[in-house]
Motif scaffolding. Structure first.
Motif, PDB file in Angstrom:
ATOM      1  N   SER A   1     -20.179  27.936  33.906  1.00 18.60           N
ATOM      2  CA  SER A   1     -19.021  27.550  34.702  1.00 18.60           C
ATOM      3  C   SER A   1     -18.136  28.776  34.951  1.00 18.60           C
ATOM      4  CB  SER A   1     -18.218  26.465  33.987  1.00 18.60           C
ATOM      5  OG  SER A   1     -17.620  27.000  32.831  1.00 18.60           O
ATOM      6  N   VAL A   2     -17.328  28.665  35.973  1.00 19.96           N
ATOM      7  CA  VAL A   2     -16.420  29.752  36.328  1.00 19.96           C
ATOM      8  C   VAL A   2     -15.357  29.921  35.239  1.00 19.96           C
ATOM      9  CG1 VAL A   2     -14.748  30.556  38.034  1.00 19.96           C
ATOM     10  CG2 VAL A   2     -16.805  29.376  38.780  1.00 19.96           C
ATOM     11  N   ASP A   3     -14.941  28.814  34.644  1.00 19.30           N
ATOM     12  CA  ASP A   3     -13.946  28.876  33.573  1.00 19.30           C
ATOM     13  C   ASP A   3     -14.455  29.694  32.395  1.00 19.30           C
ATOM     14  OD1 ASP A   3     -12.160  27.337  34.994  1.00 19.30           O
ATOM     15  OD2 ASP A   3     -12.939  25.451  34.181  1.00 19.30           O
ATOM     16  N   ARG A   4     -15.703  29.494  32.045  1.00 24.19           N
ATOM     17  CA  ARG A   4     -16.297  30.230  30.919  1.00 24.19           C
ATOM     18  C   ARG A   4     -16.386  31.732  31.244  1.00 24.19           C
ATOM     19  NH1 ARG A   4     -16.601  30.000  25.650  1.00 24.19           N
ATOM     20  NH2 ARG A   4     -18.508  30.867  24.868  1.00 24.19           N
ATOM     21  N   ALA A   5     -16.791  32.042  32.467  1.00 21.21           N
ATOM     22  CA  ALA A   5     -16.886  33.447  32.879  1.00 21.21           C
ATOM     23  C   ALA A   5     -15.498  34.087  32.911  1.00 21.21           C
ATOM     24  CB  ALA A   5     -17.552  33.547  34.246  1.00 21.21           C
ATOM     25  N   LEU A   6     -14.515  33.343  33.343  1.00 19.66           N
ATOM     26  CA  LEU A   6     -13.145  33.843  33.374  1.00 19.66           C
ATOM     27  C   LEU A   6     -12.640  34.104  31.958  1.00 19.66           C
ATOM     28  CD1 LEU A   6     -10.746  34.510  35.212  1.00 19.66           C
ATOM     29  CD2 LEU A   6     -10.012  32.148  34.948  1.00 19.66           C
ATOM     30  N   LYS A   7     -13.006  33.242  31.039  1.00 16.65           N
ATOM     31  CA  LYS A   7     -12.619  33.431  29.644  1.00 16.65           C
ATOM     32  C   LYS A   7     -13.245  34.712  29.081  1.00 16.65           C
ATOM     33  CE  LYS A   7     -12.346  30.916  25.308  1.00 16.65           C
ATOM     34  NZ  LYS A   7     -12.634  29.670  24.613  1.00 16.65           N
ATOM     35  N   ARG A   8     -14.510  34.962  29.409  1.00 17.37           N
ATOM     36  CA  ARG A   8     -15.163  36.195  28.952  1.00 17.37           C
ATOM     37  C   ARG A   8     -14.500  37.422  29.572  1.00 17.37           C
ATOM     38  NH1 ARG A   8     -20.775  37.135  29.901  1.00 17.37           N
ATOM     39  NH2 ARG A   8     -20.632  35.893  31.759  1.00 17.37           N
ATOM     40  N   PHE A   9     -14.109  37.317  30.846  1.00 17.34           N
ATOM     41  CA  PHE A   9     -13.424  38.418  31.510  1.00 17.34           C
ATOM     42  C   PHE A   9     -12.093  38.719  30.828  1.00 17.34           C
ATOM     43  CE2 PHE A   9     -10.144  39.713  34.534  1.00 17.34           C
ATOM     44  CZ  PHE A   9     -10.665  40.929  34.941  1.00 17.34           C
ATOM     45  N   LYS A  10     -11.332  37.676  30.515  1.00 13.81           N
ATOM     46  CA  LYS A  10     -10.034  37.863  29.866  1.00 13.81           C
ATOM     47  C   LYS A  10     -10.196  38.538  28.504  1.00 13.81           C
ATOM     48  CE  LYS A  10      -7.520  34.089  32.072  1.00 13.81           C
ATOM     49  NZ  LYS A  10      -6.834  32.804  31.859  1.00 13.81           N
ATOM     50  N   LYS A  11     -11.224  38.152  27.750  1.00 12.78           N
ATOM     51  CA  LYS A  11     -11.471  38.773  26.448  1.00 12.78           C
ATOM     52  C   LYS A  11     -11.795  40.251  26.604  1.00 12.78           C
ATOM     53  CE  LYS A  11     -12.807  35.428  23.028  1.00 12.78           C
ATOM     54  NZ  LYS A  11     -13.846  34.973  22.120  1.00 12.78           N
ATOM     55  N   LYS A  12     -12.654  40.580  27.562  1.00 13.82           N
ATOM     56  CA  LYS A  12     -13.014  41.977  27.794  1.00 13.82           C
ATOM     57  C   LYS A  12     -11.789  42.775  28.213  1.00 13.82           C
ATOM     58  CE  LYS A  12     -17.888  41.955  29.034  1.00 13.82           C
ATOM     59  NZ  LYS A  12     -18.861  42.340  30.060  1.00 13.82           N
ATOM     60  N   PHE A  13     -10.979  42.185  29.077  1.00 17.35           N
ATOM     61  CA  PHE A  13      -9.778  42.859  29.557  1.00 17.35           C
ATOM     62  C   PHE A  13      -8.808  43.116  28.412  1.00 17.35           C
ATOM     63  CE2 PHE A  13      -5.504  42.813  31.460  1.00 17.35           C
ATOM     64  CZ  PHE A  13      -5.653  43.870  32.340  1.00 17.35           C
ATOM     65  N   GLU A  14      -8.663  42.146  27.522  1.00 16.39           N
ATOM     66  CA  GLU A  14      -7.753  42.291  26.389  1.00 16.39           C
ATOM     67  C   GLU A  14      -8.235  43.384  25.442  1.00 16.39           C
ATOM     68  OE1 GLU A  14      -6.477  39.551  22.669  1.00 16.39           O
ATOM     69  OE2 GLU A  14      -6.455  38.597  24.637  1.00 16.39           O
ATOM     70  N   ARG A  15      -9.543  43.470  25.245  1.00 19.87           N
ATOM     71  CA  ARG A  15     -10.105  44.476  24.342  1.00 19.87           C
ATOM     72  C   ARG A  15      -9.924  45.897  24.865  1.00 19.87           C
ATOM     73  NH1 ARG A  15     -15.515  41.280  23.464  1.00 19.87           N
ATOM     74  NH2 ARG A  15     -14.765  39.701  22.014  1.00 19.87           N
ATOM     75  N   THR A  16      -9.832  46.073  26.177  1.00 23.74           N
ATOM     76  CA  THR A  16      -9.659  47.417  26.725  1.00 23.74           C
ATOM     77  C   THR A  16      -8.280  47.980  26.399  1.00 23.74           C
ATOM     78  OG1 THR A  16      -8.892  46.565  28.848  1.00 23.74           O
ATOM     79  CG2 THR A  16     -11.244  47.053  28.648  1.00 23.74           C
ATOM     80  N   GLY A  17      -7.280  47.105  26.218  1.00 16.62           N
ATOM     81  CA  GLY A  17      -5.944  47.565  25.851  1.00 16.62           C
ATOM     82  C   GLY A  17      -5.116  48.044  27.022  1.00 16.62           C
ATOM     83  N   VAL A  18      -5.512  47.724  28.229  1.00 16.96           N
ATOM     84  CA  VAL A  18      -4.798  48.172  29.423  1.00 16.96           C
ATOM     85  C   VAL A  18      -3.387  47.595  29.468  1.00 16.96           C
ATOM     86  CG1 VAL A  18      -4.783  48.093  31.956  1.00 16.96           C
ATOM     87  CG2 VAL A  18      -6.911  48.469  30.732  1.00 16.96           C
ATOM     88  N   LEU A  19      -3.269  46.318  29.216  1.00 12.60           N
ATOM     89  CA  LEU A  19      -1.966  45.657  29.286  1.00 12.60           C
ATOM     90  C   LEU A  19      -1.040  46.171  28.189  1.00 12.60           C
ATOM     91  CD1 LEU A  19      -0.743  43.611  31.174  1.00 12.60           C
ATOM     92  CD2 LEU A  19      -1.356  41.830  29.577  1.00 12.60           C
ATOM     93  N   LYS A  20      -1.592  46.385  27.011  1.00 12.65           N
ATOM     94  CA  LYS A  20      -0.803  46.899  25.895  1.00 12.65           C
ATOM     95  C   LYS A  20      -0.277  48.303  26.216  1.00 12.65           C
ATOM     96  CE  LYS A  20      -1.121  47.053  20.898  1.00 12.65           C
ATOM     97  NZ  LYS A  20      -2.002  46.895  19.736  1.00 12.65           N
ATOM     98  N   GLU A  21      -1.126  49.126  26.799  1.00 13.04           N
ATOM     99  CA  GLU A  21      -0.724  50.481  27.183  1.00 13.04           C
ATOM    100  C   GLU A  21       0.338  50.439  28.277  1.00 13.04           C
ATOM    101  OE1 GLU A  21      -0.791  54.662  27.148  1.00 13.04           O
ATOM    102  OE2 GLU A  21      -1.673  53.225  25.750  1.00 13.04           O
ATOM    103  N   LEU A  22       0.204  49.528  29.214  1.00 12.98           N
ATOM    104  CA  LEU A  22       1.182  49.392  30.294  1.00 12.98           C
ATOM    105  C   LEU A  22       2.553  49.025  29.739  1.00 12.98           C
ATOM    106  CD1 LEU A  22       1.681  49.265  33.391  1.00 12.98           C
ATOM    107  CD2 LEU A  22       1.206  46.836  33.217  1.00 12.98           C
ATOM    108  N   ARG A  23       2.579  48.083  28.801  1.00 13.47           N
ATOM    109  CA  ARG A  23       3.856  47.688  28.195  1.00 13.47           C
ATOM    110  C   ARG A  23       4.465  48.825  27.398  1.00 13.47           C
ATOM    111  NH1 ARG A  23       1.513  41.984  26.557  1.00 13.47           N
ATOM    112  NH2 ARG A  23       2.034  40.840  28.432  1.00 13.47           N
ATOM    113  N   ARG A  24       3.617  49.613  26.752  1.00 14.81           N
ATOM    114  CA  ARG A  24       4.110  50.739  25.961  1.00 14.81           C
ATOM    115  C   ARG A  24       4.727  51.807  26.857  1.00 14.81           C
ATOM    116  NH1 ARG A  24       2.731  55.671  24.169  1.00 14.81           N
ATOM    117  NH2 ARG A  24       0.840  55.754  25.381  1.00 14.81           N
TER     118      ARG A  24
END
Length: 65
Positions: free
Chosen positions: A11-34
């Motif tokens: 399902s698209v929901d499952r793929a989106l969940k995997r994408f969000k996990k990968k995105f979180e692991r990269t640390g892009v958002l954390k670096e942006l906030r920093r």
């Protein structure tokens, strides 16, 4: 760039969940906030020392007992 291959009958929901996990692991958002505001190096060092003291007080005592 993050690539998520959609598997057969997935399902698209499952793929989106995997994408969000990968995105979180990269640390892009954390670096942006920093980077949103400048912090003096002395303040950064002070916070690191406080964090180390806290960890030692919290977890260091358990190892000694």
């Amino acid at each position: 760039m993050i690539i998520v291959q959609i598997k057969d009958n997935e399902s698209v929901d499952r793929a989106l969940k995997r994408f969000k996990k990968k995105f979180e692991r990269t640390g892009v958002l954390k670096e942006l906030r920093r980077r949103t505001f400048f912090q003096k190096p002395s303040i950064t060092q002070r916070k690191q020392k406080q964090k180390a003291v806290y960890k030692l007080a919290t977890y260091g005592q358990a190892n000694n007992e």
